[in-house]
Design a protein around this motif. Structure first.
Motif, PDB file in Angstrom:
ATOM      1  N   ILE A 162       0.893  -1.147   0.040  1.00 24.59           N
ATOM      2  CA  ILE A 162       0.011  -0.112  -0.073  1.00 24.59           C
ATOM      3  C   ILE A 162       0.901   0.882   0.133  1.00 24.59           C
ATOM      4  CG2 ILE A 162      -1.757   1.230   1.342  1.00 24.59           C
ATOM      5  CD1 ILE A 162      -2.684  -1.529   2.394  1.00 24.59           C
ATOM      6  N   ASP A 163       0.729   2.146  -1.046  1.00 27.08           N
ATOM      7  CA  ASP A 163       1.511   3.562  -1.008  1.00 27.08           C
ATOM      8  C   ASP A 163       0.736   4.321   0.114  1.00 27.08           C
ATOM      9  OD1 ASP A 163       2.281   6.147  -1.416  1.00 27.08           O
ATOM     10  OD2 ASP A 163       2.380   5.559  -3.696  1.00 27.08           O
ATOM     11  N   LYS A 164       1.354   4.488   1.223  1.00 21.11           N
ATOM     12  CA  LYS A 164       0.735   5.119   2.287  1.00 21.11           C
ATOM     13  C   LYS A 164       0.677   6.747   2.143  1.00 21.11           C
ATOM     14  CE  LYS A 164       2.343   1.751   5.647  1.00 21.11           C
ATOM     15  NZ  LYS A 164       3.199   1.370   7.026  1.00 21.11           N
ATOM     16  N   ARG A 165       1.570   7.301   1.334  1.00 22.62           N
ATOM     17  CA  ARG A 165       1.410   8.559   0.935  1.00 22.62           C
ATOM     18  C   ARG A 165       0.018   8.773   0.301  1.00 22.62           C
ATOM     19  NH1 ARG A 165       1.915  11.378  -3.244  1.00 22.62           N
ATOM     20  NH2 ARG A 165       3.050   9.595  -4.307  1.00 22.62           N
ATOM     21  N   ILE A 166      -0.356   7.951  -0.848  1.00 18.76           N
ATOM     22  CA  ILE A 166      -1.480   8.183  -1.427  1.00 18.76           C
ATOM     23  C   ILE A 166      -2.666   7.904  -0.679  1.00 18.76           C
ATOM     24  CG2 ILE A 166      -2.762   7.190  -3.420  1.00 18.76           C
ATOM     25  CD1 ILE A 166      -0.187   6.861  -4.984  1.00 18.76           C
ATOM     26  N   TYR A 167      -2.518   6.810   0.167  1.00 15.80           N
ATOM     27  CA  TYR A 167      -3.650   6.469   0.939  1.00 15.80           C
ATOM     28  C   TYR A 167      -4.161   7.568   1.859  1.00 15.80           C
ATOM     29  CZ  TYR A 167      -6.279   3.544   4.096  1.00 15.80           C
ATOM     30  OH  TYR A 167      -7.410   2.876   4.824  1.00 15.80           O
ATOM     31  N   ALA A 168      -3.104   8.270   2.692  1.00 18.63           N
ATOM     32  CA  ALA A 168      -3.440   9.310   3.521  1.00 18.63           C
ATOM     33  C   ALA A 168      -3.970  10.548   2.979  1.00 18.63           C
ATOM     34  CB  ALA A 168      -2.058   9.695   4.286  1.00 18.63           C
ATOM     35  N   ALA A 169      -3.588  11.030   1.548  1.00 21.23           N
ATOM     36  CA  ALA A 169      -4.095  11.755   0.869  1.00 21.23           C
ATOM     37  C   ALA A 169      -5.658  11.718   0.278  1.00 21.23           C
ATOM     38  CB  ALA A 169      -3.130  12.248  -0.186  1.00 21.23           C
ATOM     39  N   ASP A 170      -5.631  10.662  -0.050  1.00 16.02           N
ATOM     40  CA  ASP A 170      -7.003  10.226  -0.311  1.00 16.02           C
ATOM     41  C   ASP A 170      -8.124  10.367   0.923  1.00 16.02           C
ATOM     42  OD1 ASP A 170      -6.565   9.773  -3.015  1.00 16.02           O
ATOM     43  OD2 ASP A 170      -6.445   7.723  -2.539  1.00 16.02           O
ATOM     44  N   MET A 171      -7.687   9.740   2.184  1.00 15.92           N
ATOM     45  CA  MET A 171      -8.464  10.029   3.131  1.00 15.92           C
ATOM     46  C   MET A 171      -8.561  11.268   3.537  1.00 15.92           C
ATOM     47  SD  MET A 171      -9.671   6.963   3.733  1.00 15.92           S
ATOM     48  CE  MET A 171      -9.794   5.171   3.868  1.00 15.92           C
ATOM     49  N   GLU A 172      -7.651  12.041   3.377  1.00 20.34           N
ATOM     50  CA  GLU A 172      -7.737  13.408   3.887  1.00 20.34           C
ATOM     51  C   GLU A 172      -8.643  14.088   2.659  1.00 20.34           C
ATOM     52  OE1 GLU A 172      -7.095  16.144   6.573  1.00 20.34           O
ATOM     53  OE2 GLU A 172      -5.487  14.971   6.423  1.00 20.34           O
ATOM     54  N   TYR A 173      -8.601  13.967   1.739  1.00 22.04           N
ATOM     55  CA  TYR A 173      -9.553  14.603   0.597  1.00 22.04           C
ATOM     56  C   TYR A 173     -10.676  14.452   0.792  1.00 22.04           C
ATOM     57  CZ  TYR A 173     -11.209  15.469  -4.224  1.00 22.04           C
ATOM     58  OH  TYR A 173     -11.743  16.118  -5.295  1.00 22.04           O
TER      59      TYR A 173
END
Length: 375
Positions: free
Chosen positions: A259-270
Motif C-alpha cells: 500500500i502506498d501510504k502517502r497516496i492512501y493518507a492523501a485520499d482519506m484527507e481529501y
C-alpha cells in the motif's frame, strides 16, 4: 433482578473474550489460555451467540479448538457449535457454485468483472470456508446492463434495482451487480469518492484462487481504500460487526507492504475520513492485535482519537453485524413499530458518526434527506 444482573455479566464477559479468540485466528497462534480458566457452558453459549451476531461464529470455533480439551466447552456444546459451522460451510459452498456460474457466463460473453469484498477477502483467511458470507457483490465497469440481462436469462430472479446496483437471486443466493462500487448520501463527498475510485481502479488488476478457479478482484490499492470505506459507510448509516474488522485485518496482514501510504493518507484527507480512520486504527491495534506499522496511517496517543475509538467499538459490540441487534431494531420487531420510525432512529444514531467525518456532512445529508431533489 439478581438473575438479570448475572445474564448481563455473562454477556459482558463474552464480549471481552470473543476478540481474544479472533486474535488467535487472525494471527495464527493459540488462544491465550489465561483468559479461559474459569469458563462454563453458559458463558460459552453466550460467546457462541455473540459470535453469530457478529458474523464470526466459525472463526471463533476454530480458535476454541486451539485450547486444551479441559478448557473447551462440554462435548454437547462443541457438537452444537460444530453443526452451526457446517451450516456456514454449506452456504459458502453454495455461494462458490454461483460465483463459478457467473464467471463462466461473463467470460463466455467477454464481459470484464471484479468480485468485490466478501468471498474475495475470504480467500485470505486460514480456512476460507469459515468466513461467514451474506451475498455476492460483482462490479461490472462496462456493460452492466448486458451482464444483468445474461444472468436473468440464466434463471436469476430480480429483486430490486437502484442507480448503484441491481439485486437478483440465483439458486438461493443474493447477487448484486454493481454499476459503481461505493457512494455516500453526502453529494459533495460522493463526487470525490468517484474521482478516487476511478483512479485506483486503473492500478494493475489482481486475481484470487477460489478452489481451482482464478477469479478477478480489484487492484490491491483500490481494495486498500475500498474495504475500509465500505466498512465505515456501513458503520455510519447502519452498523457493522467484528466480521468487517477481521476482513480489514486479514487484508492488511497480506498486503500492507504494497500500500502506498502517502497516496492512501492523501485520499482519506481529501474525503474527510482521516479522523474516523485513525479511530478504527486504534481498534484494530488495541483489540485485534494489528501491529501499528501495518496500519496505513500513523496513529498517535491523542485523547480525542482514543475516545473516538472507544465510542465506535462500544457501538460495534452493541449492534452486531449491520446493526441488526441495536435496541431500536429489535424493539421494532417486538413492538411492531413502523419501518419509517426505525429509519428515523437510525438516522439520528448516524449523526454523531457523521461528525467524525465532517461536521457539515451531517447537515448536508439531513438537507438531502428532507429535500431529495435539491441540488
Amino acid at each position: 433482578m439478581k438473575e438479570k444482573g448475572l445474564i448481563t455479566a455473562y454477556k459482558n464477559r463474552a464480549k471481552e473474550l470473543l476478540p481474544i479468540l479472533l486474535v488467535s485466528v487472525l494471527w495464527d497462534k493459540p488462544v491465550d489460555e489465561n483468559h479461559f480458566m474459569d469458563m462454563n457452558d453458559t458463558l460459552w453459549n453466550e460467546i457462541i451467540s455473540i459470535s453469530g451476531q457478529h458474523g464470526v461464529l466459525a472463526l471463533a470455533f476454530d480458535a476454541m479448538l486451539t485450547l486444551p480439551t479441559e478448557l473447551q466447552p462440554s462435548r454437547i456444546i462443541r457438537l452444537q457449535w460444530f453443526n452451526m459451522v457446517c451450516q456456514v460451510e454449506n452456504f459458502n459452498e453454495r455461494i462458490y457454485r454461483v460465483i463459478f456460474l457467473l464467471d463462466k457466463l461473463f467470460t463466455d460473453a467477454h464481459i470484464p468483472y471484479m468480485l468485490l469484498k466478501g468471498i474475495g477477502i475470504a480467500s485470505y483467511y486460514p480456512v476460507p470456508e469459515h468466513r461467514s458470507s451474506g451475498d455476492i457483490d460483482i462490479f461490472v465497469p462496462e456493460n452492466a446492463e448486458k451482464a444483468i440481462k445474461i444472468i436473468k436469462n440464466a434463471g436469476a430472479v430480480p429483486d430490486h434495482d437502484t442507480k448503484r446496483h441491481c439485486c437478483l437471486f440465483i439458486n438461493g443466493v443474493t447477487v448484486e451487480i454493481h454499476r459503481y462500487c461505493i457512494g455516500t448520501k453526502d453529494r459533495m463527498l460522493d463526487k470525490r469518492y468517484q474521482i478516487i475510485s476511478k483512479r485506483l481502479l486503473k492500478y494493475p488488476p489482481h486475481h484470487i484462487l477460489l478452489q481451482d478457479h482464478v477469479i478477478p478482484v480489484p487492484p490491491i490499492m483500490f481494495d486498500a481504500w475500498f474495504l475500509p470505506m465500505h466498512l465505515m459507510h456501513h458503520f455510519i448509516y447502519v452498523g457493522i460487526g467484528l466480521r468487517h474488522l477481521c476482513d480489514w485485518i486479514i487484508f492488511l496482514r497480506r498486503y500492507s507492504e504494497k500500500i502506498d501510504k502517502r497516496i492512501y493518507a492523501a485520499d482519506m484527507e481529501y474525503i474527510h475520513m482521516m479522523r474516523i480512520t485513525r479511530a478504527f486504527g486504534h481498534i484494530l491495534t488495541e483489540k485485534l492485535g494489528l501491529p501499528a506499522d501495518m496500519f496505513p496511517i500513523g496513529l498517535t496517543n491523542d485523547i480525542k482519537e482514543k475516545n473516538d475509538a472507544r465510542r465506535i467499538y462500544e457501538n460495534i459490540m452493541y449492534g452486531g453485524n449491520f446493526g441488526r441487534h441495536l435496541r431500536f431494531s429489535t424493539n421494532r420487531k417486538i413492538l411492531k413499530l413502523p419501518t419509517k420510525f426505525t429509519s428515523l432512529l437510525r438516522f439520528a444514531d448516524s449523526q454523531w458518526k457523521q461528525q467524525m467525518v465532517d461536521p457539515l456532512s451531517g447537515i448536508r445529508v439531513l438537507i438531502g434527506g428532507l429535500f431529495p431533489n435539491s441540488h
